[in-house]
Design a protein around this motif. Structure first.
Motif, PDB file in Angstrom:
ATOM      1  N   PRO A  34       0.773  -1.368  -0.028  1.00 50.07           N
ATOM      2  CA  PRO A  34      -0.022  -0.015   0.120  1.00 50.07           C
ATOM      3  C   PRO A  34       0.804   1.315   0.094  1.00 50.07           C
ATOM      4  N   THR A  35       2.224   1.136   0.315  1.00 50.99           N
ATOM      5  CA  THR A  35       2.796   2.459   0.386  1.00 50.99           C
ATOM      6  C   THR A  35       4.181   1.855  -0.461  1.00 50.99           C
ATOM      7  N   PRO A  36       4.883   3.007  -0.688  1.00 52.04           N
ATOM      8  CA  PRO A  36       6.417   2.992  -1.327  1.00 52.04           C
ATOM      9  C   PRO A  36       7.189   2.175  -0.654  1.00 52.04           C
ATOM     10  N   GLN A  37       7.054   2.291   0.645  1.00 53.20           N
ATOM     11  CA  GLN A  37       8.230   1.787   1.453  1.00 53.20           C
ATOM     12  C   GLN A  37       7.928   0.127   1.477  1.00 53.20           C
ATOM     13  N   ASP A  55       6.128   7.616  -4.999  1.00 59.91           N
ATOM     14  CA  ASP A  55       4.600   7.450  -5.324  1.00 59.91           C
ATOM     15  C   ASP A  55       4.530   6.888  -6.790  1.00 59.91           C
ATOM     16  N   ALA A  56       5.142   7.576  -7.586  1.00 62.48           N
ATOM     17  CA  ALA A  56       4.969   7.362  -9.207  1.00 62.48           C
ATOM     18  C   ALA A  56       5.530   6.032  -9.489  1.00 62.48           C
ATOM     19  N   GLN A  57       6.674   5.601  -8.731  1.00 64.84           N
ATOM     20  CA  GLN A  57       7.132   4.221  -8.901  1.00 64.84           C
ATOM     21  C   GLN A  57       6.354   3.151  -8.365  1.00 64.84           C
ATOM     22  N   CYS A 117      17.240   2.028  -8.259  1.00 67.49           N
ATOM     23  CA  CYS A 117      16.409   2.035  -9.086  1.00 67.49           C
ATOM     24  C   CYS A 117      15.409   1.138  -9.161  1.00 67.49           C
ATOM     25  N   VAL A 118      13.953   1.554  -8.884  1.00 65.64           N
ATOM     26  CA  VAL A 118      12.927   0.565  -9.050  1.00 65.64           C
ATOM     27  C   VAL A 118      12.636   0.073 -10.395  1.00 65.64           C
TER      28      VAL A 118
END
Length: 189
Positions: A34-37, A55-57, A117-118
């Motif tokens: 649910p979160t970037p982390q 958030d974009a990734q 780099c996601v």
């Protein structure tokens, strides 16, 4: 893992494990990133360590996840692959800059071009999805028999007749429901 978030469902196949970050798609959906982390946490657990995620990734990751799910589901039921899903998978695969490396103990690991780099990590996941959907690996795509789940999974069992994406969750839940239904039937009977 931080309290308050559902556990990850970890499997042996990277791409279908990634689609499992959203489970119970046909019931009360459970979002496991649910979160970037949480995406960072999932990537680390799966050998694709990144330092951070925007958030974009995260949105790109979710778009890839849903595209893999759509394409794998179509492949499992021998339907045409959705063109939009194929495009997202291919775009993510092309954008990634990761290299397969051989470890001293003879295993393959991925080295991302940058620790943060996601997109590189998503490229690895997309490439894994491509190899499964294209039929390059020994196994078969199937759909979970749970009516609330129906997740696509990669069946590598010897007989290729596995029914559940995860025996510890979907399989046990269905067996328990069947047992309870039989108990009620026996009480009435």
């Amino acid at each position: 893992m931080p309290a308050g978030f559902p556990d990850f469902r970890l499997g042996n196949v990277l791409a279908t494990s990634f689609t499992g970050t959203l489970s119970e798609r046909h019931g009360d959906a459970v979002e496991r990133i649910p979160t970037p982390q949480r995406l960072v946490d999932w990537l680390v657990v799966n050998g694709l360590a990144v330092e951070s995620c925007t958030d974009a990734q995260l949105e790109l990751a979710r778009e890839l996840r849903e595209s893999i799910h759509a394409a794998a589901t179509a492949a499992a039921i021998h339907d045409a692959l959705p063109a939009s899903a194929v495009q997202v998978i291919n775009d993510c695969s092309i954008q990634g800059r990761a290299a397969a490396i051989l470890t001293p103990d003879g295993n393959r690991r991925w080295r991302l071009s940058s620790a943060s780099c996601v997109e590189d990590a998503l490229g690895v996941i997309a490439a894994d999805a491509i190899s499964i959907i294209a039929g390059e690996r020994d196994g078969k795509l199937a759909l979970c028999a749970s009516p609330t789940c129906q997740a696509a999974f990669f069946d590598t069992s010897q007989s290729r007749t596995r029914k559940w994406c995860d025996m510890n969750t979907c399989g046990n839940r269905q067996k328990k429901a069947r047992f309870n239904a039989n108990q009620r039937k026996n009480i009435r009977g």
